[in-house]
Design a protein around this motif. Structure first.
Motif, PDB file in Angstrom:
ATOM      1  N   ALA A  61       2.526  20.890  -1.599  1.00  0.00           N
ATOM      2  CA  ALA A  61       1.655  20.183  -0.653  1.00  0.00           C
ATOM      3  C   ALA A  61       1.687  18.672  -0.878  1.00  0.00           C
ATOM      4  CB  ALA A  61       0.219  20.683  -0.783  1.00  0.00           C
ATOM      5  N   LEU A  62       1.969  18.246  -2.097  1.00  0.00           N
ATOM      6  CA  LEU A  62       1.881  16.819  -2.424  1.00  0.00           C
ATOM      7  C   LEU A  62       2.788  15.927  -1.567  1.00  0.00           C
ATOM      8  CD1 LEU A  62       1.487  16.855  -6.315  1.00  0.00           C
ATOM      9  CD2 LEU A  62      -0.238  16.424  -4.581  1.00  0.00           C
ATOM     10  N   LEU A  65      -7.186  22.126  -6.491  1.00  0.00           N
ATOM     11  CA  LEU A  65      -5.839  22.639  -6.227  1.00  0.00           C
ATOM     12  C   LEU A  65      -5.786  23.400  -4.904  1.00  0.00           C
ATOM     13  CD1 LEU A  65      -4.678  23.974  -9.731  1.00  0.00           C
ATOM     14  CD2 LEU A  65      -4.113  21.823  -8.643  1.00  0.00           C
ATOM     15  N   ASP A  72       2.098  11.985   4.985  1.00  0.00           N
ATOM     16  CA  ASP A  72       1.063  11.798   6.000  1.00  0.00           C
ATOM     17  C   ASP A  72       0.356  10.454   5.814  1.00  0.00           C
ATOM     18  OD1 ASP A  72      -0.584  12.995   8.185  1.00  0.00           O
ATOM     19  OD2 ASP A  72      -2.169  12.725   6.700  1.00  0.00           O
ATOM     20  N   VAL A  73       0.044  10.122   4.569  1.00  0.00           N
ATOM     21  CA  VAL A  73      -0.633   8.852   4.284  1.00  0.00           C
ATOM     22  C   VAL A  73       0.278   7.682   4.664  1.00  0.00           C
ATOM     23  CG1 VAL A  73      -1.554   7.393   2.420  1.00  0.00           C
ATOM     24  CG2 VAL A  73      -2.083   9.828   2.444  1.00  0.00           C
ATOM     25  N   TYR A 123     -10.555  -0.317  14.841  1.00  0.00           N
ATOM     26  CA  TYR A 123     -10.107   0.258  16.124  1.00  0.00           C
ATOM     27  C   TYR A 123     -11.240   1.081  16.755  1.00  0.00           C
ATOM     28  CZ  TYR A 123      -5.330  -0.973  14.691  1.00  0.00           C
ATOM     29  OH  TYR A 123      -4.211  -1.650  14.289  1.00  0.00           O
ATOM     30  N   THR A 131       0.359  23.899  -4.597  1.00  0.00           N
ATOM     31  CA  THR A 131      -0.163  22.536  -4.713  1.00  0.00           C
ATOM     32  C   THR A 131       0.975  21.538  -4.826  1.00  0.00           C
ATOM     33  OG1 THR A 131      -2.084  23.437  -5.861  1.00  0.00           O
ATOM     34  CG2 THR A 131      -1.760  21.071  -6.015  1.00  0.00           C
ATOM     35  N   LYS A 140       3.853  16.440   1.377  1.00  0.00           N
ATOM     36  CA  LYS A 140       3.345  16.432   2.761  1.00  0.00           C
ATOM     37  C   LYS A 140       2.175  15.457   2.888  1.00  0.00           C
ATOM     38  CE  LYS A 140       4.272  21.368   3.114  1.00  0.00           C
ATOM     39  NZ  LYS A 140       3.623  22.691   3.136  1.00  0.00           N
ATOM     40  N   ILE A 141       1.283  15.512   1.908  1.00  0.00           N
ATOM     41  CA  ILE A 141       0.112  14.633   1.939  1.00  0.00           C
ATOM     42  C   ILE A 141       0.554  13.182   1.798  1.00  0.00           C
ATOM     43  CG2 ILE A 141      -2.007  14.003   0.704  1.00  0.00           C
ATOM     44  CD1 ILE A 141      -2.320  16.992   0.004  1.00  0.00           C
ATOM     45  N   ARG A 152      -8.989  -1.218   8.902  1.00  0.00           N
ATOM     46  CA  ARG A 152      -8.308  -1.445  10.184  1.00  0.00           C
ATOM     47  C   ARG A 152      -8.605  -0.290  11.151  1.00  0.00           C
ATOM     48  NH1 ARG A 152      -4.062  -4.818  11.076  1.00  0.00           N
ATOM     49  NH2 ARG A 152      -3.491  -4.938   8.891  1.00  0.00           N
ATOM     50  N   THR A 159      -6.047  20.949  -2.056  1.00  0.00           N
ATOM     51  CA  THR A 159      -4.798  20.182  -1.895  1.00  0.00           C
ATOM     52  C   THR A 159      -3.774  21.018  -1.132  1.00  0.00           C
ATOM     53  OG1 THR A 159      -5.219  19.055  -3.998  1.00  0.00           O
ATOM     54  CG2 THR A 159      -2.974  18.928  -3.137  1.00  0.00           C
ATOM     55  N   SER A 160      -3.657  22.268  -1.556  1.00  0.00           N
ATOM     56  CA  SER A 160      -2.711  23.183  -0.919  1.00  0.00           C
ATOM     57  C   SER A 160      -3.067  23.406   0.559  1.00  0.00           C
ATOM     58  CB  SER A 160      -2.718  24.507  -1.699  1.00  0.00           C
ATOM     59  OG  SER A 160      -2.045  25.481  -1.002  1.00  0.00           O
ATOM     60  N   LYS A 214       0.615   7.303   8.463  1.00  0.00           N
ATOM     61  CA  LYS A 214      -0.596   6.698   9.015  1.00  0.00           C
ATOM     62  C   LYS A 214      -0.540   5.173   8.864  1.00  0.00           C
ATOM     63  CE  LYS A 214      -5.564   7.034   8.489  1.00  0.00           C
ATOM     64  NZ  LYS A 214      -6.625   7.631   7.685  1.00  0.00           N
ATOM     65  N   GLY A 262      -2.249  20.363   2.673  1.00  0.00           N
ATOM     66  CA  GLY A 262      -0.802  20.286   2.949  1.00  0.00           C
ATOM     67  C   GLY A 262      -0.424  21.201   4.108  1.00  0.00           C
ATOM     68  N   LEU A 272       2.410   8.575  18.740  1.00  0.00           N
ATOM     69  CA  LEU A 272       1.994   7.211  19.080  1.00  0.00           C
ATOM     70  C   LEU A 272       3.042   6.478  19.920  1.00  0.00           C
ATOM     71  CD1 LEU A 272       0.125   4.701  18.715  1.00  0.00           C
ATOM     72  CD2 LEU A 272       1.421   4.205  16.648  1.00  0.00           C
ATOM     73  N   ARG A 289       0.840  -1.207   0.000  1.00  0.00           N
ATOM     74  CA  ARG A 289       0.000   0.000   0.000  1.00  0.00           C
ATOM     75  C   ARG A 289       0.873   1.255   0.000  1.00  0.00           C
ATOM     76  NH1 ARG A 289      -3.173  -3.211   3.467  1.00  0.00           N
ATOM     77  NH2 ARG A 289      -2.232  -2.314   5.325  1.00  0.00           N
ATOM     78  N   LEU A 300       1.180   6.846  -6.558  1.00  0.00           N
ATOM     79  CA  LEU A 300       0.054   7.762  -6.718  1.00  0.00           C
ATOM     80  C   LEU A 300       0.523   9.221  -6.649  1.00  0.00           C
ATOM     81  CD1 LEU A 300      -2.994   7.137  -6.981  1.00  0.00           C
ATOM     82  CD2 LEU A 300      -3.216   7.674  -4.580  1.00  0.00           C
ATOM     83  N   ILE A 349      -1.669  19.729   7.389  1.00  0.00           N
ATOM     84  CA  ILE A 349      -0.844  18.600   7.846  1.00  0.00           C
ATOM     85  C   ILE A 349       0.383  19.137   8.590  1.00  0.00           C
ATOM     86  CG2 ILE A 349       0.721  16.768   7.017  1.00  0.00           C
ATOM     87  CD1 ILE A 349      -1.442  16.139   4.881  1.00  0.00           C
ATOM     88  N   LYS A 356       9.161   4.240  10.714  1.00  0.00           N
ATOM     89  CA  LYS A 356       8.526   5.495  11.153  1.00  0.00           C
ATOM     90  C   LYS A 356       9.526   6.643  11.221  1.00  0.00           C
ATOM     91  CE  LYS A 356       5.719   7.408  14.922  1.00  0.00           C
ATOM     92  NZ  LYS A 356       4.698   8.063  14.098  1.00  0.00           N
ATOM     93  N   ASN A 373       1.972   3.862  11.449  1.00  0.00           N
ATOM     94  CA  ASN A 373       1.367   3.875  12.793  1.00  0.00           C
ATOM     95  C   ASN A 373       0.385   2.728  12.964  1.00  0.00           C
ATOM     96  OD1 ASN A 373       2.684   6.079  13.913  1.00  0.00           O
ATOM     97  ND2 ASN A 373       1.239   7.558  13.088  1.00  0.00           N
ATOM     98  N   MET A 374      -0.371   2.499  11.899  1.00  0.00           N
ATOM     99  CA  MET A 374      -1.361   1.428  11.914  1.00  0.00           C
ATOM    100  C   MET A 374      -0.680   0.073  12.167  1.00  0.00           C
ATOM    101  SD  MET A 374      -4.604   1.853  11.420  1.00  0.00           S
ATOM    102  CE  MET A 374      -5.026   3.221  10.396  1.00  0.00           C
ATOM    103  N   MET A 375       0.473  -0.135  11.540  1.00  0.00           N
ATOM    104  CA  MET A 375       1.187  -1.403  11.697  1.00  0.00           C
ATOM    105  C   MET A 375       1.809  -1.508  13.096  1.00  0.00           C
ATOM    106  SD  MET A 375       0.366  -2.817   9.019  1.00  0.00           S
ATOM    107  CE  MET A 375       1.137  -4.381   9.308  1.00  0.00           C
ATOM    108  N   PHE A 420      -5.601   7.893  15.993  1.00  0.00           N
ATOM    109  CA  PHE A 420      -6.092   8.166  14.637  1.00  0.00           C
ATOM    110  C   PHE A 420      -7.266   9.151  14.658  1.00  0.00           C
ATOM    111  CE2 PHE A 420      -4.046   3.980  14.409  1.00  0.00           C
ATOM    112  CZ  PHE A 420      -3.007   4.340  13.563  1.00  0.00           C
ATOM    113  N   ASN A 460       0.959   4.159  -2.757  1.00  0.00           N
ATOM    114  CA  ASN A 460       0.774   5.575  -2.432  1.00  0.00           C
ATOM    115  C   ASN A 460       1.888   6.433  -3.026  1.00  0.00           C
ATOM    116  OD1 ASN A 460      -1.582   5.260  -1.028  1.00  0.00           O
ATOM    117  ND2 ASN A 460      -0.558   4.914   0.924  1.00  0.00           N
TER     118      ASN A 460
END
Lengths: 112, 183
Positions: free
Chosen positions: A71-72, B44, A78-79, B145, A68, A74-75, B141, B47-48, A82, B51, B171, A21, A28, B54, A108, A85-87, B93, A25
């Motif tokens: 930002a990519l 756009l 983050d994914v 939780y 934009t 960072k996103i 998952r 998305t910005s 996550k 970011g 965490l 996964r 992606l 986050i 991590k 952390n899940m694992m 989470f 990502n």
């Protein structure tokens, strides 16, 4: 955090799926990044076959594009965080698996 | 200078690569292009903003102390180690989500709008939907939780939430301070 060696780690089905996964990502985000940029070049250099006299690109457009693009990652991060952390939680709940926990902790923080 | 010689640069052109594929605009009428232009600009911007959010939430996580549950309180409420783990798992989470909620939902909405538009114009929405799914929605998952946490009694949950607050926390630190690791 420095990561010590993990002897004899055999990634189980869950970890392999999580890594898959994460890999997806990353693809992606690359796709997104390429897609955003390709749109610009496609429109400017290939879409209009006639000689280009003027390009009406506003500062706001560039600013939005730049924001934009920045930002990519960072996103994406983050994914991925996550997922990691899940694992970590997964290997704490139920039967504790030390080697897998060490592996995902290393993922991590990175091994610096 | 004819109008045809001017390229009006629109946000939709940024995203057409990922959202439309290489045949960007070729089979779409002017009104639809305007609509896509509008939605693309919103994608756009969202998305910005996400970011930026986050970044903000990561800073909060770094500065926020992890929740530390008092063993006396846990004993009083008859909380087991598994209960504490379930609480930390869910609240980690959930607090992250609460922090990102607004921008994540906004991005999900505009990506969803874009996917719906693509379907309406008989274009393949899968790339947008994959993106929407990866960025916006909880995994099975994560939902599990939540289900586990909700099985706990209300007084226990109230206690955990009062200690954890609603800000993101680290965490690993939370697992450490509550003696949940076995290193």
């Amino acid at each position: 955090m420095s990561c010590g060696p993990i002897a004899g780690l055999k990634l189980d089905k869950e970890s392999k799926a999580a890594l898959e996964r994460i890999n997806n990502n990353q693809s992606l985000a690359k796709l997104l990044s390429v897609g955003f940029t390709a749109g610009v070049f496609h429109s400017i250099f290939t879409k209009n076959k006639s000689p280009v006299v003027a390009l009406n690109i506003t500062q706001t457009d560039w600013s939005l594009y730049a924001k934009t693009m920045s930002a990519l990652p960072k996103i994406q991060r983050d994914v991925i965080q996550k997922e990691i952390n899940m694992m970590i939680v997964h290997y704490h709940i139920g039967k504790y698996d030390h080697k897998h926990v060490q592996f995902w902790k290393g993922m991590k923080h990175g091994c610096r | 200078m004819g109008v045809g010689n001017i390229i009006i640069f629109r946000p939709v052109l940024f995203v057409c690569g990922i959202l439309f594929g290489t045949a960007c605009h070729s089979d779409i009428d002017v009104e639809s292009i305007e609509v896509f232009d509008h939605v693309s600009r919103n994608v756009l911007k969202a998305t910005s903003s996400h970011g930026d959010r986050i970044d903000h939430c990561n800073k909060l996580e770094s500065s926020n102390n992890p929740p530390e549950f008092d063993p006396k309180d846990l004993a009083l409420l008859k909380v087991s180690r598994d209960d504490v783990l379930a609480a930390v798992a869910f609240l980690k989470f959930n607090n992250d989500f609460l922090c990102q909620r607004q921008t994540r939902l906004e991005l999900a909405f505009y990506l969803g709008t874009m996917a719906a538009l693509k379907r309406e114009l008989n274009a393949d929405p899968s790339s947008v939907e994959d993106l929407q799914s990866a960025i916006s929605y909880p995994s099975s998952r994560e939902l599990q939780y939540e289900v586990n946490y909700l099985k706990m009694s209300v007084p226990k949950r109230r206690y955990f939430e009062s200690v954890s607050g609603d800000k993101p926390f680290d965490l690993l630190k939370a697992l450490e301070v509550n003696n949940l690791t076995r290193d």
